[in-house]
Design a protein around this motif. Structure first.
Motif, PDB file in Angstrom:
ATOM      1  N   THR A   1       6.992   7.925 -22.319  1.00 50.73           N
ATOM      2  CA  THR A   1       6.723   9.057 -23.195  1.00 50.73           C
ATOM      3  C   THR A   1       7.816  10.113 -23.120  1.00 50.73           C
ATOM      4  OG1 THR A   1       5.450  10.193 -21.480  1.00 50.73           O
ATOM      5  CG2 THR A   1       4.243   8.692 -22.943  1.00 50.73           C
ATOM      6  N   GLY A   2       8.668  10.011 -22.095  1.00 49.90           N
ATOM      7  CA  GLY A   2       9.701  11.024 -21.924  1.00 49.90           C
ATOM      8  C   GLY A   2       9.239  12.237 -21.153  1.00 49.90           C
ATOM      9  N   GLU A   3       7.968  12.222 -20.707  1.00 50.18           N
ATOM     10  CA  GLU A   3       7.444  13.351 -19.947  1.00 50.18           C
ATOM     11  C   GLU A   3       8.134  13.422 -18.589  1.00 50.18           C
ATOM     12  OE1 GLU A   3       3.082  15.197 -18.611  1.00 50.18           O
ATOM     13  OE2 GLU A   3       3.245  13.332 -19.754  1.00 50.18           O
ATOM     14  N   THR A   4       8.504  14.604 -18.165  1.00 46.52           N
ATOM     15  CA  THR A   4       9.249  14.791 -16.925  1.00 46.52           C
ATOM     16  C   THR A   4       8.310  14.932 -15.745  1.00 46.52           C
ATOM     17  OG1 THR A   4      11.011  15.912 -18.157  1.00 46.52           O
ATOM     18  CG2 THR A   4      10.975  16.209 -15.765  1.00 46.52           C
TER      19      THR A   4
ATOM     20  N   PRO B   1       0.800  -1.239   0.000  1.00 41.66           N
ATOM     21  CA  PRO B   1       0.000   0.000   0.000  1.00 41.66           C
ATOM     22  C   PRO B   1       0.823   1.273   0.000  1.00 41.66           C
ATOM     23  CG  PRO B   1      -0.103  -1.137   2.127  1.00 41.66           C
ATOM     24  CD  PRO B   1       0.569  -2.067   1.181  1.00 41.66           C
ATOM     25  N   ASP B   2       1.999   1.233   0.638  1.00 45.77           N
ATOM     26  CA  ASP B   2       2.826   2.456   0.686  1.00 45.77           C
ATOM     27  C   ASP B   2       3.362   2.845  -0.686  1.00 45.77           C
ATOM     28  OD1 ASP B   2       2.398   2.550   3.378  1.00 45.77           O
ATOM     29  OD2 ASP B   2       4.312   1.605   3.920  1.00 45.77           O
ATOM     30  N   GLY B   3       3.309   1.933  -1.643  1.00 44.63           N
ATOM     31  CA  GLY B   3       3.810   2.225  -2.986  1.00 44.63           C
ATOM     32  C   GLY B   3       2.749   2.746  -3.934  1.00 44.63           C
ATOM     33  N   THR B   4       1.565   3.061  -3.409  1.00 46.29           N
ATOM     34  CA  THR B   4       0.471   3.545  -4.259  1.00 46.29           C
ATOM     35  C   THR B   4       0.814   4.893  -4.882  1.00 46.29           C
ATOM     36  OG1 THR B   4      -1.194   2.380  -2.948  1.00 46.29           O
ATOM     37  CG2 THR B   4      -1.960   4.207  -4.315  1.00 46.29           C
ATOM     38  N   VAL B   5       0.589   4.988  -6.176  1.00 50.42           N
ATOM     39  CA  VAL B   5       0.816   6.239  -6.908  1.00 50.42           C
ATOM     40  C   VAL B   5      -0.402   6.522  -7.783  1.00 50.42           C
ATOM     41  CG1 VAL B   5       3.334   6.045  -6.922  1.00 50.42           C
ATOM     42  CG2 VAL B   5       2.004   5.021  -8.778  1.00 50.42           C
ATOM     43  N   TYR B   6      -0.445   7.750  -8.288  1.00 49.50           N
ATOM     44  CA  TYR B   6      -1.556   8.185  -9.139  1.00 49.50           C
ATOM     45  C   TYR B   6      -0.961   8.717 -10.445  1.00 49.50           C
ATOM     46  CZ  TYR B   6      -3.790   7.930  -4.600  1.00 49.50           C
ATOM     47  OH  TYR B   6      -4.224   7.485  -3.373  1.00 49.50           O
ATOM     48  N   VAL B   7      -1.405   8.146 -11.536  1.00 51.68           N
ATOM     49  CA  VAL B   7      -0.877   8.523 -12.852  1.00 51.68           C
ATOM     50  C   VAL B   7      -1.847   9.503 -13.494  1.00 51.68           C
ATOM     51  CG1 VAL B   7      -0.053   7.694 -15.076  1.00 51.68           C
ATOM     52  CG2 VAL B   7       0.210   6.255 -13.038  1.00 51.68           C
ATOM     53  N   SER B   8      -1.384  10.698 -13.754  1.00 52.78           N
ATOM     54  CA  SER B   8      -2.249  11.765 -14.262  1.00 52.78           C
ATOM     55  C   SER B   8      -2.490  11.630 -15.765  1.00 52.78           C
ATOM     56  CB  SER B   8      -1.624  13.124 -13.953  1.00 52.78           C
ATOM     57  OG  SER B   8      -0.368  13.241 -14.603  1.00 52.78           O
ATOM     58  N   GLY B   9      -3.414  12.455 -16.243  1.00 53.78           N
ATOM     59  CA  GLY B   9      -3.675  12.521 -17.684  1.00 53.78           C
ATOM     60  C   GLY B   9      -4.422  11.330 -18.238  1.00 53.78           C
ATOM     61  N   ARG B  10      -5.242  10.652 -17.413  1.00 49.31           N
ATOM     62  CA  ARG B  10      -5.996   9.480 -17.865  1.00 49.31           C
ATOM     63  C   ARG B  10      -7.462   9.853 -18.056  1.00 49.31           C
ATOM     64  NH1 ARG B  10      -1.766   6.003 -19.126  1.00 49.31           N
ATOM     65  NH2 ARG B  10      -0.132   7.339 -18.294  1.00 49.31           N
ATOM     66  N   GLU B  11      -7.987   9.479 -19.201  1.00 52.51           N
ATOM     67  CA  GLU B  11      -9.355   9.873 -19.551  1.00 52.51           C
ATOM     68  C   GLU B  11     -10.332   8.741 -19.290  1.00 52.51           C
ATOM     69  OE1 GLU B  11     -11.660  10.962 -23.648  1.00 52.51           O
ATOM     70  OE2 GLU B  11      -9.818  12.078 -23.232  1.00 52.51           O
TER      71      GLU B  11
ATOM     72  N   ASP C   1       6.216  13.804  -4.684  1.00 52.19           N
ATOM     73  CA  ASP C   1       4.825  13.456  -4.410  1.00 52.19           C
ATOM     74  C   ASP C   1       4.499  12.087  -5.011  1.00 52.19           C
ATOM     75  OD1 ASP C   1       4.499  13.809  -7.121  1.00 52.19           O
ATOM     76  OD2 ASP C   1       3.306  15.624  -6.975  1.00 52.19           O
ATOM     77  N   ASP C   2       3.256  11.682  -4.879  1.00 48.61           N
ATOM     78  CA  ASP C   2       2.850  10.364  -5.365  1.00 48.61           C
ATOM     79  C   ASP C   2       2.046  10.451  -6.665  1.00 48.61           C
ATOM     80  OD1 ASP C   2       0.578  11.510  -4.349  1.00 48.61           O
ATOM     81  OD2 ASP C   2       0.200   9.975  -2.834  1.00 48.61           O
ATOM     82  N   VAL C   3       2.189  11.561  -7.385  1.00 48.71           N
ATOM     83  CA  VAL C   3       1.536  11.728  -8.687  1.00 48.71           C
ATOM     84  C   VAL C   3       2.589  11.638  -9.777  1.00 48.71           C
ATOM     85  CG1 VAL C   3       0.180  13.245 -10.166  1.00 48.71           C
ATOM     86  CG2 VAL C   3      -0.303  13.142  -7.715  1.00 48.71           C
ATOM     87  N   LEU C   4       2.352  10.767 -10.756  1.00 51.20           N
ATOM     88  CA  LEU C   4       3.295  10.551 -11.849  1.00 51.20           C
ATOM     89  C   LEU C   4       2.648  10.943 -13.177  1.00 51.20           C
ATOM     90  CD1 LEU C   4       4.627   7.000 -10.870  1.00 51.20           C
ATOM     91  CD2 LEU C   4       5.583   9.219 -10.240  1.00 51.20           C
ATOM     92  N   PRO C   5       3.440  11.449 -14.123  1.00 51.53           N
ATOM     93  CA  PRO C   5       2.880  11.805 -15.429  1.00 51.53           C
ATOM     94  C   PRO C   5       2.758  10.611 -16.370  1.00 51.53           C
ATOM     95  CG  PRO C   5       5.195  12.404 -15.354  1.00 51.53           C
ATOM     96  CD  PRO C   5       4.849  11.885 -13.994  1.00 51.53           C
ATOM     97  N   GLN C   6       3.411   9.499 -16.032  1.00 53.72           N
ATOM     98  CA  GLN C   6       3.369   8.305 -16.867  1.00 53.72           C
ATOM     99  C   GLN C   6       3.655   7.084 -15.989  1.00 53.72           C
ATOM    100  OE1 GLN C   6       6.559   8.438 -19.743  1.00 53.72           O
ATOM    101  NE2 GLN C   6       8.004   9.274 -18.255  1.00 53.72           N
ATOM    102  N   LEU C   7       3.249   5.920 -16.469  1.00 51.41           N
ATOM    103  CA  LEU C   7       3.465   4.712 -15.687  1.00 51.41           C
ATOM    104  C   LEU C   7       4.784   4.090 -16.127  1.00 51.41           C
ATOM    105  CD1 LEU C   7       0.599   2.248 -14.788  1.00 51.41           C
ATOM    106  CD2 LEU C   7       3.023   1.826 -14.403  1.00 51.41           C
ATOM    107  N   ARG C   8       5.857   4.644 -15.564  1.00 48.99           N
ATOM    108  CA  ARG C   8       7.207   4.205 -15.898  1.00 48.99           C
ATOM    109  C   ARG C   8       7.787   3.482 -14.687  1.00 48.99           C
ATOM    110  NH1 ARG C   8      12.670   6.692 -17.047  1.00 48.99           N
ATOM    111  NH2 ARG C   8      12.178   8.205 -15.425  1.00 48.99           N
TER     112      ARG C   8
END
Length: 247
Positions: free
Chosen positions: A143-146, A77-87, A152-159
């Motif tokens: 995608t190369g997005e930075t 559970p401590d590794g939970t992240v949120y990947v932004s930009g998902r429709e 924080d626990d928000v990521l721009p891509q699931l890398r």
């Protein structure tokens, strides 16, 4: 018309052209079959155990995009992240991703997309304990997005390289999208399905074109030979006629 003594040459040319056409068609069929195999939609296939498809240290198998897999392990559970930009249904939001340690709590983990949420603050608490999940296997994104805020626990891509900073376990070179979203989350759609690239099986296509080129070249050589032989025989006939007519 050429004399019967040249029929063997005609037959040879016919055989060469037919062979080139046949081999070209065979290579074209192989090219199409290769592309069809690459485009195979595995999302409705029978689920397979994760370790039968990919191991903890294995690269992602390119022919298994979308393959359903069963994963048994312990949530991290401590590794939970949120990947932004998902429709989802026209709305922008986030994927909710929690790693699942395969086998034992200390085993290598695979990130599991538990579902979609409009706002991370409204997401349910990360699960804990043991679980068995059926998920569609996906290759890591790149995608190369930075990530503008790595803390924080928000990521721009699931890398995988980004997620590994949030867990102590090693990670598989893949992630899974849960077939059944968790209560309080909407279903996450697959981000990747088998992609038929422009160069998929291109070697077979080039071989097909090459064989047809050889066939066309054989036709050209045959036509030139017939033309030259016919012209030469006509000249010989005219020369003989002229010689007979001259006293």
């Amino acid at each position: 018309m050429l004399a019967p003594r040249y029929w063997g040459a005609h037959l040879l040319a016919l055989v060469l052209v037919a062979t080139a056409i046949g081999l070209g068609y065979w290579q074209l069929t192989a090219w199409q079959a290769h592309r069809d195999a690459k485009a195979a939609d595995l999302t409705h296939a029978t689920p397979m155990p994760l370790d039968d498809v990919i191991g903890p240290d294995d690269p992602f198998p390119g022919n298994r995009v979308g393959q359903p897999v069963t994963v048994s392990g312990t949530w991290v559970p401590d590794g939970t992240v949120y990947v932004s930009g998902r429709e989802h249904e026209g709305r922008q939001g986030y994927w909710v991703v929690t790693p699942l340690a395969v086998g034992s709590p200390d085993g290598a983990a695979i990130p599991i997309v538990r579902g979609w949420v409009a706002d991370p603050d409204t997401a349910p608490e990360p699960p804990s304990g043991e679980a068995e999940v059926t998920a569609w296997l996906q290759p890591p994104e790149g995608t190369g997005e930075t990530d503008t805020d790595p803390t924080d626990d928000v990521l721009p891509q699931l890398r995988i390289a980004d997620i590994i900073q949030h867990v102590d376990q090693d990670l598989y070179g893949a992630y899974g999208v849960s077939e059944q979203p968790e209560q309080g989350l909407a279903a996450a759609s697959l981000s990747q399905l088998p992609d038929v690239g422009a160069f998929t099986g291109v070697r077979n296509l080039l071989y097909a074109i090459e064989w047809w080129f050889f066939g066309a070249f054989a036709v050209f050589i045959w036509w030139r030979w017939v033309t030259d032989t016919t012209a030469r025989e006509r000249e010989d006939e005219e020369s003989d006629t002229l010689s007979e007519a001259t006293p």
